[in-house]
Design a protein around this motif. Structure first.
Motif, PDB file in Angstrom:
ATOM      1  N   CYS A   1       0.795  -1.230   0.000  1.00 25.01           N
ATOM      2  CA  CYS A   1       0.000   0.000   0.000  1.00 25.01           C
ATOM      3  C   CYS A   1       0.831   1.286   0.000  1.00 25.01           C
ATOM      4  O   CYS A   1       0.277   2.381   0.113  1.00 25.01           O
TER       5      CYS A   1
ATOM      6  N   TRP B   1      -5.135  -0.758   3.417  1.00 25.16           N
ATOM      7  CA  TRP B   1      -5.434  -1.967   2.663  1.00 25.16           C
ATOM      8  C   TRP B   1      -6.901  -2.062   2.246  1.00 25.16           C
ATOM      9  O   TRP B   1      -7.251  -2.808   1.330  1.00 25.16           O
TER      10      TRP B   1
ATOM     11  N   CYS C   1      -8.831   0.332   0.870  1.00 24.33           N
ATOM     12  CA  CYS C   1      -9.174   1.117  -0.317  1.00 24.33           C
ATOM     13  C   CYS C   1      -8.067   2.145  -0.512  1.00 24.33           C
ATOM     14  O   CYS C   1      -7.485   2.610   0.484  1.00 24.33           O
ATOM     15  N   ASP C   2      -7.752   2.521  -1.747  1.00 32.74           N
ATOM     16  CA  ASP C   2      -6.693   3.513  -1.939  1.00 32.74           C
ATOM     17  C   ASP C   2      -7.227   4.946  -1.980  1.00 32.74           C
ATOM     18  O   ASP C   2      -6.470   5.880  -2.271  1.00 32.74           O
TER      19      ASP C   2
ATOM     20  N   GLN D   1      -6.376  -6.691  -5.844  1.00 30.19           N
ATOM     21  CA  GLN D   1      -5.331  -6.163  -4.978  1.00 30.19           C
ATOM     22  C   GLN D   1      -5.745  -6.208  -3.514  1.00 30.19           C
ATOM     23  O   GLN D   1      -5.227  -5.461  -2.684  1.00 30.19           O
ATOM     24  N   ASP D   2      -6.666  -7.079  -3.209  1.00 28.27           N
ATOM     25  CA  ASP D   2      -7.159  -7.245  -1.837  1.00 28.27           C
ATOM     26  C   ASP D   2      -6.282  -8.254  -1.102  1.00 28.27           C
ATOM     27  O   ASP D   2      -6.238  -9.429  -1.473  1.00 28.27           O
TER      28      ASP D   2
ATOM     29  N   TYR E   1      -4.640 -11.361  -2.873  1.00 30.27           N
ATOM     30  CA  TYR E   1      -4.479 -10.775  -4.212  1.00 30.27           C
ATOM     31  C   TYR E   1      -5.046 -11.682  -5.305  1.00 30.27           C
ATOM     32  O   TYR E   1      -4.460 -11.848  -6.359  1.00 30.27           O
TER      33      TYR E   1
ATOM     34  N   ARG F   1      -8.638  -2.759  -4.135  1.00 32.28           N
ATOM     35  CA  ARG F   1      -8.331  -3.418  -2.862  1.00 32.28           C
ATOM     36  C   ARG F   1      -9.595  -4.035  -2.248  1.00 32.28           C
ATOM     37  O   ARG F   1     -10.454  -4.510  -2.951  1.00 32.28           O
ATOM     38  N   HIS F   2      -9.706  -3.983  -0.935  1.00 35.52           N
ATOM     39  CA  HIS F   2     -10.676  -4.795  -0.201  1.00 35.52           C
ATOM     40  C   HIS F   2     -12.124  -4.334  -0.357  1.00 35.52           C
ATOM     41  O   HIS F   2     -13.018  -5.143  -0.611  1.00 35.52           O
TER      42      HIS F   2
END
Length: 311
Positions: free
Chosen positions: A180, A189, A191-192, A249-250, A255, A282-283
């Motif tokens: 991250c 992790w 969300c960006d 990308q979680d 991943y 991501r998650h």
């Protein structure tokens, strides 16, 4: 229409708070939404509204140790002493209450993150009561250090189950920020989007940054262990449609690898499972501004398609 419901938890200690959201139109089905670790059900309000607009009743509660349930019972991060099936049994009780009010409708479950783990335990125990299930941000084989388990067992044996050691939580989950970049809050992790991170970190009903009891963390680990492998998948009714979604990308889904592990366990045991990975996310795929509409549309397509195909 909105109903607030309460019921006694499986842990025989807490009163669980839940809600039934009803569209102002004839409903075509019900979706029970199961939230994740350290959060609460109102973080899914965007999704709830979309399901209502699509004609679905939505039921959700705040788990023991979480959200309004934790606030009203003064049990933040403490899930009680009834073991790792507690939240699954609570979700089953909520379903019973919903079906008393709205019987004979197709009934689905959507579970995100830990909620997907609860949903996976639920379908192994009560899958014949559902029309379909959506698991979002789910784990496959998750890296759990034997040293963490041993230390938790020691603390619980020493009578410290209701206490908490944040270092053990960090050992269990801290690695999830490894891809991250710069870490400021420790929840990157999910969300960006910095706004989603800030909202998550500052939410007063969000217990993610509050201590989790040692006994609860041990139950959390046992959740992973009871829903893994073909042995778990074989307990799920083969006729139950499954929609498995995540970001590639979680870290929770390793991943993508863990997400496909779960789908493969189901496919290898004869289940109808559909898998969708969203590249670059991501998650919390349902909280990205540029993706959440697509995620909701995909779930609604699954719900509507299941009703048309199977019911």
């Amino acid at each position: 229409m909105l109903h607030e419901v309460t019921f006694q938890s499986f842990n025989q200690r807490d009163t669980v708070y839940g809600w039934i959201y009803v569209p102002a139109a004839k409903p075509k089905g019900i979706v029970q939404l199961v939230h994740g670790f350290g959060e609460h059900s109102r973080r899914y309000f965007h999704m709830i509204v979309k399901y209502l607009e699509a004609g679905y009743i939505v039921a959700a509660d705040d788990h023991v140790g979480h959200g309004k349930t934790a606030l009203e019972n003064n049990t933040w991060g403490d899930w009680g002493e009834a073991g790792p099936h507690t939240m699954t049994e609570d979700e089953h009780r909520l379903k019973e209450l919903v079906c008393e009010k709205y019987p004979k409708l197709p009934y689905f479950m959507f579970g995100h993150s830990m909620g997907s783990m609860i949903a996976r335990d639920f379908i192994a125990r009560y899958g014949n009561e559902l029309s379909g299930v959506i698991i979002c941000g789910t784990p496959g084989i998750f890296p759990i250090g034997d040293d963490v388990v041993a230390e938790l067992d020691r603390l619980i044996a020493d009578g410290k189950g209701a206490e908490s050691d944040p270092m053990l939580t960090a050992k269990l989950m801290g690695w999830m920020c490894e891809r991250c970049g710069e870490i400021k809050l420790g929840n990157e992790w999910i969300c960006d989007d910095p706004y989603v991170q800030k909202d998550h970190a500052e939410d007063p009903f969000d217990a993610f940054t509050k201590p989790t009891a040692n006994r609860a963390l041990r139950d959390f680990i046992d959740m992973f262990r009871q829903i893994n492998g073909k042995e778990w998948a074989e307990k799920v009714p083969a006729t139950l449609p499954v929609y498995n979604i995540a970001g590639d990308q979680d870290p929770v889904g390793m991943y993508g690898q863990g997400v496909y592990q779960v789908s493969n366990w189901l496919a290898e045991t004869g289940h109808d499972v559909r898998t969708k990975l969203y590249p670059g996310y991501r998650h919390e795929i349902h909280n990205y501004a540029d993706l959440k509409e697509e995620v909701c549309a995909g779930v609604i397509e699954f719900l509507d398609g299941t009703i048309r195909k199977y019911l």
